[in-house]
Write a protein that holds these residues in place. Structure first.
Motif, short mmCIF file in Angstrom:
data_model
loop_
_atom_site.label_atom_id
_atom_site.label_comp_id
_atom_site.label_asym_id
_atom_site.label_seq_id
_atom_site.Cartn_x
_atom_site.Cartn_y
_atom_site.Cartn_z
N GLY A 103 -4.14 6.39 -9.87
CA GLY A 103 -3.97 4.96 -9.60
C GLY A 103 -2.73 4.70 -8.76
O GLY A 103 -2.76 3.91 -7.81
N ALA A 104 -1.65 5.38 -9.10
CA ALA A 104 -0.41 5.24 -8.31
C ALA A 104 -0.61 5.76 -6.89
O ALA A 104 -0.13 5.15 -5.92
N ASP A 105 -1.33 6.86 -6.75
CA ASP A 105 -1.60 7.42 -5.42
C ASP A 105 -2.45 6.47 -4.58
O ASP A 105 -2.21 6.31 -3.38
N ILE A 106 -3.46 5.87 -5.19
CA ILE A 106 -4.32 4.92 -4.48
C ILE A 106 -3.49 3.74 -3.99
O ILE A 106 -3.57 3.34 -2.83
N GLN A 107 -2.69 3.18 -4.89
CA GLN A 107 -1.87 2.02 -4.54
C GLN A 107 -0.91 2.37 -3.40
O GLN A 107 -0.77 1.60 -2.45
N GLN A 108 -0.29 3.53 -3.48
CA GLN A 108 0.65 3.96 -2.44
C GLN A 108 -0.07 4.17 -1.11
O GLN A 108 0.42 3.75 -0.05
N ASP A 109 -1.23 4.78 -1.14
CA ASP A 109 -2.02 5.03 0.07
C ASP A 109 -2.44 3.72 0.73
O ASP A 109 -2.34 3.56 1.95
N LEU A 110 -2.90 2.77 -0.06
CA LEU A 110 -3.32 1.47 0.48
C LEU A 110 -2.12 0.72 1.08
O LEU A 110 -2.22 0.15 2.17
N ALA A 111 -1.02 0.70 0.36
CA ALA A 111 0.16 -0.02 0.83
C ALA A 111 0.69 0.57 2.14
O ALA A 111 1.17 -0.17 3.00
#
Length: 169
Positions: A80-88
């Motif tokens: 979840g943290a990786d997804i959020q970081q990738d999107l941002a």
């Protein structure tokens, strides 16, 4: 005499009820997962009791029940943290509020503010989010082959902006 019998019956019923209310989420015994190499990110290795490969080259992880439970929770949070970081990283300034994996909905949930949502952008970015999701859903004891990427209002998840479905290869 009737009161004594009624009291004894009530105590037995309460005891039976409490016994039936045990921890239903507790995973007992050993758990084995079989993960296609394409979806294996190696995260399970630090939780598993053993790791091997099957005849098809898939990675087989063996866990105790508690190891598996810890692995699932930590893997979901990490992805979840990786997804959020990738999107941002793909947007200027702050983008979105959260991204997480939801077992019940078999989905990656991405919380945005209404002014941030753009269907074309979401459609493009959802494929990458789904790949993160498959790293989790394909590493379950019973893998999930079809998942959803759901873009919703960060302040009200009942307001869905868009849903994109993906199937594992």
């Amino acid at each position: 005499m009737k009161r004594l019998f009624a009291l004894a019956l009530a105590v037995v019923m309460i005891g039976a009820f409490l016994c039936a209310c045990g921890n239903k989420n507790k995973t007992e015994g050993n758990v084995s997962t079989n993960v296609q190499t394409k979806y294996d990110d190696g995260y399970a290795a630090k939780y598993a009791s053993s790791t091997s490969k099957d005849d098809n080259g898939n990675v087989v992880y063996e866990f105790s029940g508690e190891q598996y439970k810890s692995y699932l929770n930590d893997h979901k949070n990490s992805l979840g943290a990786d997804i959020q970081q990738d999107l941002a990283a793909q947007h200027d300034g702050k983008y979105g509020e959260y991204a997480y994996i939801n077992d019940e909905k078999q989905a990656v949930i991405i919380g945005l503010h209404p002014e941030e949502y753009n269907e074309e952008t979401a459609k493009t970015e959802s494929a990458a989010a789904a790949q993160y999701g498959f790293k989790y859903f394909q590493s379950l004891q019973t893998p999930v082959n079809t998942i959803h990427v759901i873009y919703c209002d960060a302040n009200n998840q009942d307001t869905v902006f868009g849903t994109f479905d993906y199937t594992a290869e």
